[in-house]
Each structure stands twice: as C-alpha cells, then as structure tokens.
Motif scaffolding. Structure first.
Motif, mmCIF file in Angstrom:
data_model
loop_
_atom_site.group_PDB
_atom_site.id
_atom_site.type_symbol
_atom_site.label_atom_id
_atom_site.label_comp_id
_atom_site.label_asym_id
_atom_site.label_seq_id
_atom_site.Cartn_x
_atom_site.Cartn_y
_atom_site.Cartn_z
ATOM 1 N N SER A 131 0.446 -1.353 -0.016
ATOM 2 C CA SER A 131 -0.114 -0.087 0.114
ATOM 3 C C SER A 131 0.986 0.837 -0.004
ATOM 4 O O SER A 131 0.680 2.709 -0.658
ATOM 5 C CB SER A 131 -1.141 0.024 1.293
ATOM 6 N N THR A 132 2.169 1.209 0.182
ATOM 7 C CA THR A 132 3.352 2.564 0.339
ATOM 8 C C THR A 132 4.081 2.729 -1.277
ATOM 9 O O THR A 132 3.673 1.986 -1.495
ATOM 10 C CB THR A 132 4.054 2.112 1.345
ATOM 11 N N VAL A 133 3.662 3.648 -1.344
ATOM 12 C CA VAL A 133 4.217 4.260 -2.666
ATOM 13 C C VAL A 133 5.985 3.815 -2.738
ATOM 14 O O VAL A 133 5.791 2.779 -3.832
ATOM 15 C CB VAL A 133 4.550 5.699 -2.699
ATOM 16 N N ALA A 134 6.539 3.031 -1.915
ATOM 17 C CA ALA A 134 7.263 2.987 -2.095
ATOM 18 C C ALA A 134 7.504 1.018 -2.311
ATOM 19 O O ALA A 134 8.310 1.112 -3.578
ATOM 20 C CB ALA A 134 8.359 2.545 -0.796
ATOM 21 N N GLY A 135 6.984 0.828 -1.613
ATOM 22 C CA GLY A 135 5.954 -0.217 -1.898
ATOM 23 C C GLY A 135 5.715 -0.712 -3.388
ATOM 24 O O GLY A 135 5.983 -1.452 -4.202
ATOM 25 N N LYS A 136 5.138 0.410 -4.100
ATOM 26 C CA LYS A 136 4.188 -0.161 -5.170
ATOM 27 C C LYS A 136 4.955 0.453 -5.988
ATOM 28 O O LYS A 136 5.049 -0.214 -6.665
ATOM 29 C CB LYS A 136 2.798 0.570 -5.152
ATOM 30 N N THR A 137 5.768 1.137 -5.478
ATOM 31 C CA THR A 137 7.140 1.095 -6.421
ATOM 32 C C THR A 137 7.668 -0.424 -7.123
ATOM 33 O O THR A 137 8.840 -0.107 -7.869
ATOM 34 C CB THR A 137 7.733 2.600 -6.276
ATOM 35 N N GLY A 138 8.548 -0.497 -5.423
ATOM 36 C CA GLY A 138 9.388 -1.736 -5.558
ATOM 37 C C GLY A 138 8.545 -2.442 -6.491
ATOM 38 O O GLY A 138 8.785 -3.318 -7.154
#
Length: 195
Positions: A67-74
């Motif tokens: 759900s985080t931007v970093a997670g989705k980006t990853g």
C-alpha cells in the motif's frame, strides 16, 4: 582414349560438384540447427520470465498487496523490468527469424554477425541494468515488509539477496556463454557456406 579422358574429367567434376553441394547442404542444416538452438533458449527465457511475472503479480499485487508508495514502486519496478526483458526476447526472436536463408552467403553471415552483436549488447549493459533495477525494486519492498514480518525474516530476506543475486548472475552468465557459443558456431558455419 581422348573421349575416355574427357568422360573421366566430366565424371570427376560432377562428383566434386555433388560433394561440395552435399557439404554445403550439411553446413546449411547445421547453421539452421544452431539458430534454432538459440531461439529455443530465448523461448525458454520468455517462459521463465513470464512465470516469474505471474508469481510476483499474484503474490505481491493480488494476495498481499503493498500500500505504500515505495512498495508499489518496488513491485512496479520488478514487474516492469521483467516485462521489458520479455519484450527484448520477443524482439530478438523476431530479429533472428528475419535473417533470410535465401540471402547470399556473405549477406547472411553479415546479418548473423549483426544479430550476435545485438544479443551481446542485450546480455551486457541491458541485462545488468535490468538486474540492478529489479534489485532496487526488491529493496523498496522491505520497509513495508518489515512492518508485517518479524525482524529476523526481514534481515534474512535482505541478507539473502546478494548471495541469491550472485548465484542468479552466475546462472545467467552460463546461459549467455552457451548462447554466444551457439551464435559463434552459427557464424562459422555461415562463413563456411560463404567459401
């Protein structure tokens, strides 16, 4: 006597021509087999990468979405790099199939050399870039992963990536060396056809 000598010369020339044609056909078949071996490894790469994309999608997007931007980006970087590599493999297959066997032997050899150079570029800077971006994507998952997993598991995941990447790179290098050897053999056979 003169007629016999003439007939013998004609017979000998015919046998030489047939032997050369037979050898040419054999080399041509071997060259086609080398190209097909290269294509099979590219199809196998597409299948493996497609399965990996499917697994990542199902696991990290559908079952345990980040759900985080970093997670989705990853997740996006991981899937994106694999899809990009699949596209490159598809383009490589198309490029190999576009080398027409009816070209003159010299043109066929030059086309094969250009194809080998292209594959060498793909296996060099392109593959290294893809692996680096994929690993960046993986590490972008870790902050959110650490919120849901025990610390030891997060440390284990982070610590296992370098050895895992090393093993993966070694396996990729073996495959690259094998494909480059096949392509080099293909070029040699084409140059034999040229002579």
């Amino acid at each position: 006597m003169q007629d016999e000598l003439f007939e013998w010369k004609q017979s000998w020339k015919k046998e030489q021509s047939e032997a050369k044609e037979s050898m040419h056909t054999d080399w041509s078949k071997q060259a086609t087999a080398k190209r097909n071996a290269s294509l099979v490894s590219q199809y196998a790469t597409i299948v493996i990468l497609s399965c990996t994309v499917l697994f990542i999608y199902l696991f990290l997007v559908r079952w345990y979405p980040y759900s985080t931007v970093a997670g989705k980006t990853g997740v996006g970087l991981m899937i994106g790099t694999l899809l990009f590599r699949i596209l490159i493999e598809g383009f490589s297959i198309q490029k190999a199939r576009s080398i027409k066997t009816w070209l003159s032997a010299e043109a066929y050899t030059k086309a094969t050399i250009r194809y080998r150079s292209f594959r060498k570029f793909v296996h060099g800077p392109v593959t290294i870039s893809i692996v680096v971006i994929y690993l960046v994507g993986f590490y972008l998952l870790m902050p959110e992963f650490s919120r849901h997993a025990p610390l030891w598991l997060t440390v284990l995941c982070c610590a296992s990536v370098p050895p895992g990447a090393f093993i993966m790179i070694q396996q990729i290098r073996k495959g690259i060396k094998k494909e480059m050897a096949i392509l080099q053999d293909w070029i040699k056979l084409n140059s034999m056809l040229d002579s």
